[in-house]
Enzyme design. Structure first.
Site, PDB file in Angstrom:
ATOM      1  N   ASN A  26       0.878  -1.171   0.000  1.00 30.42           N
ATOM      2  CA  ASN A  26       0.000   0.000   0.000  1.00 30.42           C
ATOM      3  C   ASN A  26       0.913   1.217   0.000  1.00 30.42           C
ATOM      4  OD1 ASN A  26      -1.792   2.063   0.498  1.00 30.42           O
ATOM      5  ND2 ASN A  26      -2.790   1.088   2.247  1.00 30.42           N
ATOM      6  N   ARG A  80      -2.435  -2.060  -3.553  1.00 26.56           N
ATOM      7  CA  ARG A  80      -3.630  -1.241  -3.415  1.00 26.56           C
ATOM      8  C   ARG A  80      -3.516  -0.073  -4.394  1.00 26.56           C
ATOM      9  NH1 ARG A  80      -5.449   3.066   1.240  1.00 26.56           N
ATOM     10  NH2 ARG A  80      -7.577   3.334   0.476  1.00 26.56           N
ATOM     11  N   HIS A  98     -12.451   2.806  -0.620  1.00 24.54           N
ATOM     12  CA  HIS A  98     -12.468   1.846   0.489  1.00 24.54           C
ATOM     13  C   HIS A  98     -13.236   0.581   0.114  1.00 24.54           C
ATOM     14  CE1 HIS A  98     -12.021   5.430   3.480  1.00 24.54           C
ATOM     15  NE2 HIS A  98     -10.846   4.908   3.243  1.00 24.54           N
ATOM     16  N   ARG A 117      -9.891  15.595   6.416  1.00 22.94           N
ATOM     17  CA  ARG A 117     -10.716  15.976   5.251  1.00 22.94           C
ATOM     18  C   ARG A 117     -12.111  16.395   5.696  1.00 22.94           C
ATOM     19  NH1 ARG A 117      -9.677  10.397   2.105  1.00 22.94           N
ATOM     20  NH2 ARG A 117      -7.793  10.078   3.320  1.00 22.94           N
ATOM     21  N   GLU A 141      -7.902  -5.077   5.048  1.00 20.14           N
ATOM     22  CA  GLU A 141      -7.751  -4.782   3.619  1.00 20.14           C
ATOM     23  C   GLU A 141      -6.602  -5.585   3.011  1.00 20.14           C
ATOM     24  OE1 GLU A 141      -7.864  -0.622   4.963  1.00 20.14           O
ATOM     25  OE2 GLU A 141      -8.675  -0.147   2.994  1.00 20.14           O
TER      26      GLU A 141
HETATM   27  N1  LIG Z   1      -8.616   3.103  20.842  1.00 14.78           N
HETATM   28  C1  LIG Z   1      -8.963   4.026  19.964  1.00 14.78           C
HETATM   29  N2  LIG Z   1      -9.888   4.957  20.272  1.00 14.78           N
HETATM   30  C2  LIG Z   1     -10.239   5.896  19.389  1.00 14.78           C
HETATM   31  N3  LIG Z   1      -9.725   5.994  18.151  1.00 14.78           N
HETATM   32  C3  LIG Z   1      -8.802   5.107  17.784  1.00 14.78           C
HETATM   33  C4  LIG Z   1      -8.368   4.066  18.672  1.00 14.78           C
HETATM   34  N4  LIG Z   1      -7.439   3.334  18.009  1.00 14.78           N
HETATM   35  C5  LIG Z   1      -7.282   3.892  16.775  1.00 14.78           C
HETATM   36  N5  LIG Z   1      -8.111   4.945  16.644  1.00 14.78           N
HETATM   37  C6  LIG Z   1      -8.211   5.873  15.512  1.00 14.78           C
HETATM   38  O1  LIG Z   1      -8.269   5.243  14.255  1.00 14.78           O
HETATM   39  C7  LIG Z   1      -7.792   6.173  13.267  1.00 14.78           C
HETATM   40  C8  LIG Z   1      -6.893   5.437  12.292  1.00 14.78           C
HETATM   41  O2  LIG Z   1      -7.635   4.421  11.694  1.00 14.78           O
HETATM   42  P1  LIG Z   1      -6.995   3.410  10.635  1.00 14.78           P
HETATM   43  O3  LIG Z   1      -8.065   2.537  10.139  1.00 14.78           O
HETATM   44  O4  LIG Z   1      -5.811   2.778  11.246  1.00 14.78           O
HETATM   45  O5  LIG Z   1      -6.545   4.466   9.551  1.00 14.78           O
HETATM   46  P2  LIG Z   1      -5.974   4.394   8.083  1.00 14.78           P
HETATM   47  O6  LIG Z   1      -7.008   5.045   7.250  1.00 14.78           O
HETATM   48  O7  LIG Z   1      -4.702   5.175   8.156  1.00 14.78           O
HETATM   49  O8  LIG Z   1      -5.760   2.936   7.755  1.00 14.78           O
HETATM   50  C9  LIG Z   1      -7.101   7.305  14.020  1.00 14.78           C
HETATM   51  O9  LIG Z   1      -7.938   8.433  14.078  1.00 14.78           O
HETATM   52  C10 LIG Z   1      -6.970   6.714  15.409  1.00 14.78           C
HETATM   53  O10 LIG Z   1      -6.983   7.691  16.414  1.00 14.78           O
HETATM   54  C1  LIG Z   2      -9.225   6.305  -0.356  1.00 16.43           C
HETATM   55  C2  LIG Z   2      -8.907   6.737   1.020  1.00 16.43           C
HETATM   56  O1  LIG Z   2      -9.463   7.665   1.533  1.00 16.43           O
HETATM   57  O2  LIG Z   2      -7.995   6.013   1.664  1.00 16.43           O
HETATM   58  P1  LIG Z   2      -7.440   6.246   3.120  1.00 16.43           P
HETATM   59  O3  LIG Z   2      -8.559   6.092   4.078  1.00 16.43           O
HETATM   60  O4  LIG Z   2      -6.402   5.164   3.249  1.00 16.43           O
HETATM   61  O5  LIG Z   2      -6.858   7.643   3.146  1.00 16.43           O
HETATM   62 MG   LIG Z   3      -6.947   1.966   6.550  1.00 18.96          MG
END
Ligand SMILES: Nc1ncnc2c1ncn2[C@@H]1O[C@H](COP(=O)(O)OP(=O)(O)O)[C@@H](O)[C@H]1O
Ligand SMILES: CC(=O)OP(=O)(O)O
Ligand SMILES: [Mg+2]
Length: 406
Positions: A8, A99, A188, A249, A392
Site C-alpha cells: 500500500n 492497493r 475503500h 478531510r 484490507e
Molecule cells: N482506541 C482508539 N480509540 C479511538 N480511536 C482510535 C483508537 N485506536 C485507533 N483509533 C483511531 O483510528 C484512526 C486510524 O484508523 P486506521 O483505520 O488505522 O486508519 P488508516 O485510514 O490510516 O488505515 C485514528 O484516528 C486513530 O486515532
Molecule cells: C481512499 C482513502 O481515503 O484512503 P485512506 O482512508 O487510506 O486515506
Molecule cells: Mg486503513
C-alpha cells in the site's frame, strides 16, 4: 504456495504485509514513513509463529533514517526481511498485490499489471492526484524489487462499480460531466467488501440475503450501503473527499464554499485543495486529527473537541438515515477501521436517538474492548449493530492469489 506480498504505497509512506493467505494471517508487517524527508522512520514486525518463542513485540524493529524515495523504501524492506526475517527465500511470495485507489470506470476487478495497465493507472491520476501517482511509484519500485512474480492491482473503486446510475451521477451538465469523467466512484471498496462478507459470516446468513450499512471510519472514512453483497451507494465520490467527516478531510460541504473562499479569502485552487484535504475534518475543527486525542480532549472538557465529535457523529447519523431509506430495510449496521473498531464514544454518539427506528445499542456491549467480530446492539434492537475488524491487506492478498491462480 499461498504467500503474497501486499503493498500500500502512499505519497510519503510505504505499508507492506507478507500474507499467508491459506492461514489467513500476516507473517510480517512494515511501514516506512516520511519518504523524501530527512526525518524518516521505518518499522518492521515479524508476526505469528515466525516471531519465535519470545512472544508479541519480539520481532519488532524500528529505525530512524532518511528514505530518499520509493526505491529506497523497498531496499529498506528487503534488508529488514533479510536481517530480521521471515526469510523471503523460505517464504517467497508467489505474487505482489498492490492497493490502487482510483480505477475509474475502467477497472472492475483485480488486474494483473502490464505496461498498459500502468499507463491506465497513470492516466487515471487526474481523478486521484493525491493517490494514483504514489500507487504507481510503489508498483514501479516493487517490480524492480520482485521482478520474477506477477504484480496485481486491487482497486478501491472496484467494489462500487455495481452502483446504479442514480447513485453515481452528479446533477451537473451531462456533457461537461461525461467529457471530464465527473461522477461518483467511491473508495475503500476492498474494506467494504471484506467487512460485508465477514459480517454475514458472523450473522450466519448468506450475504446475498442481507441489507447492510458499513461504516469504515479510519483516517479516511466512508459509509456504504451493501445490498445482497453489492455496493449500491457510498459516501465518497469522484475523489475520497466527499461524504463523512474525516481525520483531516472535510467531507461534504456546499460546493459554493470553494468559490467563496477563492473569491474572498485569497485562496487559490491549491490553497482550497490543501484546506479541505489536509487542514479540515476533526483536525481543523477540534485541533486533533487522531480520534484518540480528540476523544481525550473532549473528555477533558475542551469545547472545540466536543463540537468536532458532535459534527462527526451527526454526519454519520445522516448517512445511516439516508442509506436506510435507499435500502428499504437494514439488517445490520457495521462499524469498522481504526475509529469504528475502537472508539465506543463515537459509535454511541453516531447512533444516539435512533431507537424509534429500531436501532438500539447496548451500552455495556458497546464499551467492551475485545478483538474479533461482535454484536453491540441490545437484544431488543430490530437492526443488529456490529463491530467487525477490517483487513484490507488480507482481502488484497486473497484477490491477488485468485487472479494469479486463474
Ligand atoms: N482506541 C482508539 N480509540 C479511538 N480511536 C482510535 C483508537 N485506536 C485507533 N483509533 C483511531 O483510528 C484512526 C486510524 O484508523 P486506521 O483505520 O488505522 O486508519 P488508516 O485510514 O490510516 O488505515 C485514528 O484516528 C486513530 O486515532
Ligand atoms: C481512499 C482513502 O481515503 O484512503 P485512506 O482512508 O487510506 O486515506
Ligand atoms: Mg486503513
Amino acid at each position: 504456495m499461498s504467500i503474497v506480498l501486499v503493498v500500500n504505497s502512499g505519497s510519503s509512506s510505504l505499508k507492506y504485509q507478507l500474507v499467508d493467505v491459506a492461514a489467513g494471517a500476516a507473517l510480517a508487517t512494515g511501514l516506512v514513513e516520511r519518504i523524501g524527508h530527512d526525518d524518516g522512520r521505518a518499522t518492521h514486525a515479524v508476526r505469528g509463529p515466525a516471531a519465535g518463542a519470545g512472544g508479541a513485540g519480539e520481532g519488532e524493529v524500528r529505525e530512524d533514517l532518511a528514505v530518499r524515495d520509493h526505491d529506497a523504501a523497498f531496499d529498506w524492506m528487503l534488508r529488514a526481511f533479510a536481517e530480521h526475517g521471515p526469510s523471503l527465500e523460505d517464504h517467497a511470495p508467489v505474487a505482489v498485490g498492490h492497493r490502487v485507489v482510483q480505477g475509474g470506470a475502467r477497472f472492475f476487478e483485480p488486474t494483473v499489471i502490464t505496461e498498459l495497465v500502468k499507463i491506465n493507472i497513470d492516466e487515471l491520476s487526474v481523478l486521484a492526484p493525491l493517490h494514483n501517482p504514489a500507487n504507481l511509484a510503489g508498483i514501479v519500485s516493487a517490480e524492480r524489487a520482485f521482478p520474477g512474480v506477477p504484480h496485481v492491482a486491487v482497486f478501491d473503486t472496484a467494489f462500487h462499480q455495481t452502483m446504479p446510475p442514480a447513485a453515481y451521477t452528479y446533477a451537473i451538465d451531462r456533457e461537461v460531466a461525461e467529457r471530464h469523467r465527473v461522477r461518483r466512484y467511491g473508495f475503500h471498496g476492498t474494506s467494504h467488501r471484506y467487512v460485508s462478507r465477514a459480517a454475514a459470516g458472523f450473522l450466519g446468513r448468506p450475504v446475498e440475503e442481507l441489507k447492510l450499512i458499513v461504516l469504515h471510519l479510519g483516517n479516511g472514512a466512508s459509509a456504504c450501503a451493501v445490498d445482497g453483497g453489492r455496493s449500491v451507494e457510498t459516501s465518497m465520490g469522484m475523489t475520497p473527499l466527499e461524504g463523512l467527516v474525516m481525520g483531516t478531510r472535510s467531507g461534504d460541504v456546499d460546493p459554493a464554499v470553494l468559490l467563496h473562499l477563492q473569491r474572498r479569502a485569497g485562496l487559490d485552487v491549491d490553497g482550497v485543495d490543501d484546506l479541505l484535504n489536509k487542514r479540515s475534518g476533526i483536525l481543523g475543527l477540534g485541533g486533533h486529527g487522531d480520534m484518540r486525542d480528540l476523544v481525550g480532549a473532549a473528555e477533558a472538557g475542551d469545547a472545540r473537541a466536543e463540537l468536532a465529535l458532535d459534527v462527526y457523529a451527526h454526519r454519520i447519523r445522516s448517512y445511516v438515515g439516508a442509506y436506510a431509506a435507499q435500502l428499504g430495510r437494514v439488517d445490520a449496521i457495521v462499524f469498522t477501521a481504526g475509529v469504528g473498531e475502537n472508539a465506543a464514544e463515537v459509535r454511541r454518539r453516531s447512533l444516539a436517538g435512533l431507537e424509534g427506528f429500531g436501532i438500539e445499542l447496548d451500552d455495556a456491549r458497546n464499551a467492551e474492548r475485545r478483538g474479533g467480530a461482535r454484536r453491540i446492539s441490545s437484544d431488543d434492537s430490530r437492526t443488529d449493530v456490529l463491530v467487525v475488524p477490517t483487513n484490507e491487506e488480507l482481502e488484497i492478498a486473497r484477490q491477488t492469489l485468485e487472479v494469479v491462480a486463474g
